[in-house]
Design a protein around this motif. Sequence first.
Motif, PDB file in Angstrom:
ATOM      1  N   VAL A   1       0.836  -1.208   0.000  1.00  0.00           N
ATOM      2  CA  VAL A   1       0.000   0.000   0.000  1.00  0.00           C
ATOM      3  C   VAL A   1       0.867   1.253   0.000  1.00  0.00           C
ATOM      4  CG1 VAL A   1      -1.653   1.328   1.377  1.00  0.00           C
ATOM      5  CG2 VAL A   1      -1.987  -1.121   1.058  1.00  0.00           C
ATOM      6  N   LEU A   2       1.921   1.253   0.801  1.00  0.00           N
ATOM      7  CA  LEU A   2       2.828   2.394   0.836  1.00  0.00           C
ATOM      8  C   LEU A   2       3.521   2.567  -0.509  1.00  0.00           C
ATOM      9  CD1 LEU A   2       4.199   4.676   2.366  1.00  0.00           C
ATOM     10  CD2 LEU A   2       5.832   3.002   3.250  1.00  0.00           C
ATOM     11  N   ARG A   3       3.987   1.475  -1.088  1.00  0.00           N
ATOM     12  CA  ARG A   3       4.675   1.515  -2.387  1.00  0.00           C
ATOM     13  C   ARG A   3       3.763   2.067  -3.474  1.00  0.00           C
ATOM     14  NH1 ARG A   3       5.489  -3.950  -3.920  1.00  0.00           N
ATOM     15  NH2 ARG A   3       4.146  -3.644  -5.700  1.00  0.00           N
ATOM     16  N   LEU A   4       2.520   1.604  -3.526  1.00  0.00           N
ATOM     17  CA  LEU A   4       1.574   2.078  -4.539  1.00  0.00           C
ATOM     18  C   LEU A   4       1.188   3.529  -4.302  1.00  0.00           C
ATOM     19  CD1 LEU A   4      -0.724  -1.048  -4.951  1.00  0.00           C
ATOM     20  CD2 LEU A   4       1.203  -0.320  -6.394  1.00  0.00           C
ATOM     21  N   SER A   5       1.103   3.942  -3.051  1.00  0.00           N
ATOM     22  CA  SER A   5       0.801   5.345  -2.739  1.00  0.00           C
ATOM     23  C   SER A   5       1.922   6.256  -3.220  1.00  0.00           C
ATOM     24  CB  SER A   5       0.604   5.524  -1.235  1.00  0.00           C
ATOM     25  OG  SER A   5      -0.459   4.743  -0.781  1.00  0.00           O
ATOM     26  N   LEU A   6       3.146   5.850  -2.967  1.00  0.00           N
ATOM     27  CA  LEU A   6       4.290   6.637  -3.429  1.00  0.00           C
ATOM     28  C   LEU A   6       4.341   6.696  -4.954  1.00  0.00           C
ATOM     29  CD1 LEU A   6       6.953   5.399  -0.884  1.00  0.00           C
ATOM     30  CD2 LEU A   6       6.180   7.757  -1.148  1.00  0.00           C
ATOM     31  N   ALA A   7       4.095   5.573  -5.609  1.00  0.00           N
ATOM     32  CA  ALA A   7       4.082   5.554  -7.074  1.00  0.00           C
ATOM     33  C   ALA A   7       3.024   6.503  -7.609  1.00  0.00           C
ATOM     34  CB  ALA A   7       3.852   4.135  -7.588  1.00  0.00           C
ATOM     35  N   PHE A   8       1.843   6.519  -6.981  1.00  0.00           N
ATOM     36  CA  PHE A   8       0.786   7.434  -7.401  1.00  0.00           C
ATOM     37  C   PHE A   8       1.241   8.884  -7.278  1.00  0.00           C
ATOM     38  CE2 PHE A   8      -2.595  10.286  -6.045  1.00  0.00           C
ATOM     39  CZ  PHE A   8      -3.379  10.285  -7.187  1.00  0.00           C
TER      40      PHE A   8
ATOM     41  N   VAL B   1      13.759  14.710 -12.610  1.00  0.00           N
ATOM     42  CA  VAL B   1      12.893  13.987 -13.545  1.00  0.00           C
ATOM     43  C   VAL B   1      13.203  12.496 -13.499  1.00  0.00           C
ATOM     44  CG1 VAL B   1      12.309  13.690 -15.977  1.00  0.00           C
ATOM     45  CG2 VAL B   1      12.534  15.973 -15.033  1.00  0.00           C
ATOM     46  N   ALA B   2      14.477  12.135 -13.430  1.00  0.00           N
ATOM     47  CA  ALA B   2      14.850  10.716 -13.365  1.00  0.00           C
ATOM     48  C   ALA B   2      14.330  10.081 -12.078  1.00  0.00           C
ATOM     49  CB  ALA B   2      16.364  10.567 -13.458  1.00  0.00           C
ATOM     50  N   ALA B   3      14.440  10.782 -10.954  1.00  0.00           N
ATOM     51  CA  ALA B   3      13.956  10.244  -9.676  1.00  0.00           C
ATOM     52  C   ALA B   3      12.441  10.086  -9.696  1.00  0.00           C
ATOM     53  CB  ALA B   3      14.383  11.157  -8.527  1.00  0.00           C
ATOM     54  N   GLU B   4      11.731  11.056 -10.261  1.00  0.00           N
ATOM     55  CA  GLU B   4      10.273  10.951 -10.317  1.00  0.00           C
ATOM     56  C   GLU B   4       9.832   9.837 -11.263  1.00  0.00           C
ATOM     57  OE1 GLU B   4       8.674  14.786 -11.256  1.00  0.00           O
ATOM     58  OE2 GLU B   4       8.942  15.508  -9.216  1.00  0.00           O
ATOM     59  N   THR B   5      10.525   9.692 -12.378  1.00  0.00           N
ATOM     60  CA  THR B   5      10.186   8.627 -13.328  1.00  0.00           C
ATOM     61  C   THR B   5      10.459   7.260 -12.714  1.00  0.00           C
ATOM     62  OG1 THR B   5      10.695  10.095 -15.168  1.00  0.00           O
ATOM     63  CG2 THR B   5      10.588   7.745 -15.646  1.00  0.00           C
ATOM     64  N   ALA B   6      11.623   7.113 -12.088  1.00  0.00           N
ATOM     65  CA  ALA B   6      11.943   5.843 -11.429  1.00  0.00           C
ATOM     66  C   ALA B   6      10.960   5.579 -10.298  1.00  0.00           C
ATOM     67  CB  ALA B   6      13.378   5.871 -10.898  1.00  0.00           C
ATOM     68  N   GLY B   7      10.630   6.614  -9.545  1.00  0.00           N
ATOM     69  CA  GLY B   7       9.672   6.451  -8.463  1.00  0.00           C
ATOM     70  C   GLY B   7       8.313   6.015  -8.973  1.00  0.00           C
ATOM     71  N   ALA B   8       7.881   6.583 -10.075  1.00  0.00           N
ATOM     72  CA  ALA B   8       6.569   6.234 -10.623  1.00  0.00           C
ATOM     73  C   ALA B   8       6.550   4.806 -11.157  1.00  0.00           C
ATOM     74  CB  ALA B   8       6.188   7.221 -11.725  1.00  0.00           C
ATOM     75  N   LEU B   9       7.491   4.473 -12.000  1.00  0.00           N
ATOM     76  CA  LEU B   9       7.462   3.175 -12.685  1.00  0.00           C
ATOM     77  C   LEU B   9       7.972   2.023 -11.825  1.00  0.00           C
ATOM     78  CD1 LEU B   9       8.710   4.319 -16.204  1.00  0.00           C
ATOM     79  CD2 LEU B   9       6.363   3.840 -15.485  1.00  0.00           C
ATOM     80  N   LEU B  10       9.136   2.206 -11.235  1.00  0.00           N
ATOM     81  CA  LEU B  10       9.751   1.099 -10.503  1.00  0.00           C
ATOM     82  C   LEU B  10       9.062   0.821  -9.167  1.00  0.00           C
ATOM     83  CD1 LEU B  10      13.518   1.735 -11.314  1.00  0.00           C
ATOM     84  CD2 LEU B  10      11.904   0.202 -12.447  1.00  0.00           C
ATOM     85  N   LEU B  11       8.592   1.863  -8.489  1.00  0.00           N
ATOM     86  CA  LEU B  11       7.862   1.608  -7.252  1.00  0.00           C
ATOM     87  C   LEU B  11       6.518   0.943  -7.537  1.00  0.00           C
ATOM     88  CD1 LEU B  11       8.557   4.758  -5.049  1.00  0.00           C
ATOM     89  CD2 LEU B  11       9.517   2.470  -4.821  1.00  0.00           C
ATOM     90  N   LEU B  12       5.883   1.329  -8.628  1.00  0.00           N
ATOM     91  CA  LEU B  12       4.614   0.691  -8.997  1.00  0.00           C
ATOM     92  C   LEU B  12       4.788  -0.815  -9.146  1.00  0.00           C
ATOM     93  CD1 LEU B  12       1.629   1.024  -9.905  1.00  0.00           C
ATOM     94  CD2 LEU B  12       2.524   1.161 -12.231  1.00  0.00           C
ATOM     95  N   LEU B  13       5.874  -1.215  -9.783  1.00  0.00           N
ATOM     96  CA  LEU B  13       6.131  -2.627 -10.032  1.00  0.00           C
ATOM     97  C   LEU B  13       6.866  -3.321  -8.892  1.00  0.00           C
ATOM     98  CD1 LEU B  13       7.179  -2.292 -13.770  1.00  0.00           C
ATOM     99  CD2 LEU B  13       4.971  -3.042 -12.856  1.00  0.00           C
ATOM    100  N   GLY B  14       7.433  -2.556  -7.986  1.00  0.00           N
ATOM    101  CA  GLY B  14       8.183  -3.142  -6.883  1.00  0.00           C
ATOM    102  C   GLY B  14       9.577  -3.581  -7.286  1.00  0.00           C
ATOM    103  N   ILE B  15      10.151  -2.906  -8.253  1.00  0.00           N
ATOM    104  CA  ILE B  15      11.488  -3.244  -8.738  1.00  0.00           C
ATOM    105  C   ILE B  15      12.509  -2.344  -8.041  1.00  0.00           C
ATOM    106  CG2 ILE B  15      12.985  -3.298 -10.765  1.00  0.00           C
ATOM    107  CD1 ILE B  15      10.462  -3.847 -12.438  1.00  0.00           C
ATOM    108  N   TYR B  16      13.465  -2.946  -7.365  1.00  0.00           N
ATOM    109  CA  TYR B  16      14.519  -2.218  -6.651  1.00  0.00           C
ATOM    110  C   TYR B  16      13.921  -1.118  -5.757  1.00  0.00           C
ATOM    111  CZ  TYR B  16      17.416  -4.623 -10.082  1.00  0.00           C
ATOM    112  OH  TYR B  16      18.009  -5.581 -10.865  1.00  0.00           O
ATOM    113  N   THR B  17      12.928  -1.479  -5.000  1.00  0.00           N
ATOM    114  CA  THR B  17      12.176  -0.521  -4.201  1.00  0.00           C
ATOM    115  C   THR B  17      13.049   0.255  -3.231  1.00  0.00           C
ATOM    116  OG1 THR B  17      10.240  -1.924  -4.381  1.00  0.00           O
ATOM    117  CG2 THR B  17      10.245  -0.331  -2.589  1.00  0.00           C
ATOM    118  N   ARG B  18      13.912  -0.433  -2.525  1.00  0.00           N
ATOM    119  CA  ARG B  18      14.756   0.257  -1.542  1.00  0.00           C
ATOM    120  C   ARG B  18      15.705   1.235  -2.217  1.00  0.00           C
ATOM    121  NH1 ARG B  18      15.613  -4.798   2.508  1.00  0.00           N
ATOM    122  NH2 ARG B  18      13.841  -4.229   3.807  1.00  0.00           N
TER     123      ARG B  18
END
Length: 141
Positions: A13-20, A56-73
């Motif tokens: 839930v936290l990961r998806l909230s951050l991705a949103f 922009v790179a951090a926001e893009t990575a945050g949006a896409l990779l956090l949504l999928l749970g890839i390299y979350t930490r």
Amino acid sequence: MIDDRTAPYAALVLRLSLAFLFFAHLYRKFAFIGFDNWWAGLAKQGYADWMLAYTVAAETAGALLLLLGIYTRTVSVLALPVLIAVTYHWATRKGFWFADGGAEFPLAWTLMLIGQALLGDGAFAVRVPALPWERSRPVAA
């Protein structure tokens, strides 16, 4: 005590909230402000191009990779400098309360990233190879 049955879902839930939140900020940059206007406005204020590219790179990575749970930490830690800078920016200009345009929301977002970095991927994360520093070392005999 941590409930092992529900903790992975809390991280999800936290990961998806951050991705949103990251998706919302990217959407605002491209759909409402216009990416060129956003970049030019911040460059005019004196921000270096590498800082804007990192944002922009951090926001893009945050949006896409956090949504999928890839390299979350890793993504959470790499996005922290941007959110810390934003929190500082608004705290020094408007104070704490977000109703006045202050640092309340960016600070909460920063703390959410720290929590995500500590929790890890959570449930339903895409499994990918471990990064070199995450691999376990063989035990010497």
